[in-house]
Write an enzyme that holds these catalytic residues in place. Structure first.
Site, PDB file in Angstrom:
ATOM      1  N   GLY A 286       0.856  -1.179   0.000  1.00 48.74           N
ATOM      2  CA  GLY A 286       0.000   0.000   0.000  1.00 48.74           C
ATOM      3  C   GLY A 286       0.891   1.226   0.000  1.00 48.74           C
ATOM      4  N   ARG A 287       1.459   1.512   1.173  1.00 52.97           N
ATOM      5  CA  ARG A 287       2.295   2.694   1.367  1.00 52.97           C
ATOM      6  C   ARG A 287       3.385   2.867   0.302  1.00 52.97           C
ATOM      7  NH1 ARG A 287       3.188   4.686   6.541  1.00 52.97           N
ATOM      8  NH2 ARG A 287       2.488   2.643   7.284  1.00 52.97           N
ATOM      9  N   CYS A 354      -8.988  21.772  18.138  1.00 50.93           N
ATOM     10  CA  CYS A 354      -8.838  21.979  19.579  1.00 50.93           C
ATOM     11  C   CYS A 354      -8.321  20.732  20.278  1.00 50.93           C
ATOM     12  CB  CYS A 354     -10.176  22.407  20.168  1.00 50.93           C
ATOM     13  SG  CYS A 354     -10.731  23.923  19.420  1.00 50.93           S
TER      14      CYS A 354
HETATM   15  C1  PLP Z   1      -2.522  -2.523   5.793  1.00 51.60           C
HETATM   16  C2  PLP Z   1      -2.293  -3.814   5.111  1.00 51.60           C
HETATM   17  C3  PLP Z   1      -1.500  -3.888   3.967  1.00 51.60           C
HETATM   18  C4  PLP Z   1      -0.745  -2.719   3.405  1.00 51.60           C
HETATM   19  O1  PLP Z   1       0.273  -2.285   4.249  1.00 51.60           O
HETATM   20  P1  PLP Z   1       1.340  -1.192   3.726  1.00 51.60           P
HETATM   21  O2  PLP Z   1       2.211  -0.973   4.893  1.00 51.60           O
HETATM   22  O3  PLP Z   1       0.567   0.019   3.355  1.00 51.60           O
HETATM   23  O4  PLP Z   1       2.054  -1.799   2.574  1.00 51.60           O
HETATM   24  C5  PLP Z   1      -1.393  -5.112   3.323  1.00 51.60           C
HETATM   25  N1  PLP Z   1      -2.033  -6.216   3.802  1.00 51.60           N
HETATM   26  C6  PLP Z   1      -2.802  -6.177   4.908  1.00 51.60           C
HETATM   27  C7  PLP Z   1      -3.463  -7.416   5.369  1.00 51.60           C
HETATM   28  C8  PLP Z   1      -2.958  -4.983   5.610  1.00 51.60           C
HETATM   29  O5  PLP Z   1      -3.705  -4.950   6.715  1.00 51.60           O
END
Ligand code: PLP
Length: 425
Positions: A286-287, A354
């Site tokens: 993801g990241r 706040c």
């Molecule tokens: C959050 C998550 C990802 C992605 O993680 P990243 O650190 O953004 O690569 C992949 N698989 C599962 C099961 C997750 O919960």
């Protein structure tokens, strides 16, 4: 700053652009706070994965929760990626982009409900990553009821420590995620008897923002050993879902080479399966794919001094980007159009919410800016807008996707009517 980030200073006066598109112009047109992402950079990052795993059967399943904008999902879909989802809502997003993409969806998460499972069964997703025996019972019941068989992987907990923030470490036995790897073989044996459940893989995800390849290799090795056992038990296991979690460098002054990182990561995973034939990797980044493709653009509202302390008050706040408040995360914060000869100022950079926790940085040195100046908070493409809220009744930011010379609004700014419309007084 390429290729780590798509944001570069150019022109006269020098000003920050996303690829070829001026951030001053975008802020003028769409107002602030504004999320800006580069489609070109996302494509480049996905390409790094594809190249690094070219010799291995694999499918990249983008982790939707990192940034779930439909336009970004559409981009990944066009590039042939699959999706890792953790809720029925995320599945609905993928289906809204392309119904046929369901065949490339893996469904993770510790708390899947019956309606979510039914939707996934009916859509024909690729794989359920099952996180408990209770979930397995419910899945078997729903699959039998709908007469739709379910391909599954157990998400095993490999009991591996990965150096990251405690809130995003998931691979230790004390965490809520997965099934103890030592119990997994017995659970697979049981489940193999159910005609509606098809054991097809083993999955693991040890956490997020992990910066070395070793823990990924160690986890995959344990999973590979389990796959050998399961195959000897007669189960046709095809998939090794290695999860996501590959980290990035949020500091501008520390070296980071995405190509090198991904190659080390791929080498560790390939090494782990070197004695397994016919294995297909499912990868859930993801990241790594989207974080550095995005920035949050915000305007300075006020400069303020309390005693000796300086504050820079922005029009963005913790509700727009909660990572600093939630994980003590570091984000680089730079002026979009630096003032000539500006001296550095040490200040707390904060939002209008706040809460004392509403800060983006504390005691940060930043070139002096004035009220009205634009600021870019870098590396905000992942876990930014997807974690945003309406706290303090603040409408969430608009989002823009830049591709080549073109910038396109992909989410309009929320209005107060959007917020009040769902309420009954
Ligand atoms: C959050 C998550 C990802 C992605 O993680 P990243 O650190 O953004 O690569 C992949 N698989 C599962 C099961 C997750 O919960």
């Amino acid at each position: 700053m390429l290729p780590v980030r798509p944001f570069v200073y150019s022109g006269k006066p020098t000003s920050l652009a996303c690829g070829e598109v001026s951030l001053e112009a975008l802020a003028k047109k769409y107002n602030t706070p504004l999320y800006v992402y580069s489609a070109d950079h996302i494509r480049y990052r996905l390409g790094l994965f594809t190249q690094a795993f070219a010799t291995q059967k694999h499918l990249v399943c983008y982790a939707v929760k990192a940034n779930s904008a439909l336009a970004i999902l559409k981009l990944f879909d066009r590039l042939g990626a699959g999706f890792d989802i953790v809720s029925g809502g995320e599945l609905e997003r993928v289906l809204a982009v392309n119904k046929a993409a369901a065949a490339r969806v893996v469904f993770s998460g510790v708390g899947k409900t019956s309606p979510e499972i039914d939707l996934a069964l009916r859509s024909g997703i690729l794989l359920f990553n099952v996180e408990s025996e209770g979930e397995l019972d419910l899945l078997a019941e729903r699959a039998a009821k709908l007469k739709k068989s379910a391909r599954i992987a157990l998400r095993v907990n490999p009991d591996i420590f990965a150096e990251t923030h405690p809130y995003i470490s998931t691979g230790l036995r004390e965490h809520k995620f997965g099934i103890d790897i030592h119990r997994a073989r017995a659970v697979y044996r049981d489940v193999a008897k159910n005609r509606w459940i098809e054991p097809a893989g083993v999955s693991v995800h040890i956490g997020s923002q992990i910066r070395t390849a070793d823990p990924f290799g160690a986890a995959a090795s344990r999973v590979a050993a389990l796959i050998r056992q399961l195959r000897s038990d007669g189960l046709p296991i095809r998939f090794l879902d290695a999860g996501g979690g590959l980290g990035i460098e949020y500091h501008l002054d520390l070296p980071f080479h995405p190509e090198e990182k991904i190659q080390q990561y791929a080498a560790a995973l390939k090494q782990a399966v070197s004695e397994l034939e016919d294995i297909q990797f499912l990868l859930e980044p993801g990241r790594f794919l989207v974080a550095q493709a995005g920035a949050l653009i915000t305007r300075v509202l006020y400069l303020k001094k309390n005693g000796k302390k300086h504050f820079l008050i922005l029009d963005a706040a913790m509700n727009d980007l909660i990572r600093p408040a939630l994980y003590q995360a570091h984000h680089e914060i730079i002026p979009v159009t630096p003032r000539k000869g500006a001296r550095k100022l040490v200040a707390d950079i904060v939002g209008p919410v706040c809460e004392t926790g509403d800060f983006f940085a504390r005691d940060r040195a930043i070139p002096a800016v004035q009220p009205g100046d634009l600021i870019a908070i870098l590396d905000a493409g992942a876990y930014g807008q997807s974690l945003a809220s309406n706290y303090n009744s603040r409408p969430r930011p608009a989002e823009v996707l830049v591709e080549g010379k073109r910038a396109r609004l992909i989410r309009r700014r929320e209005s107060v009517d959007d917020l009040l419309g769902v309420e009954i007084s």
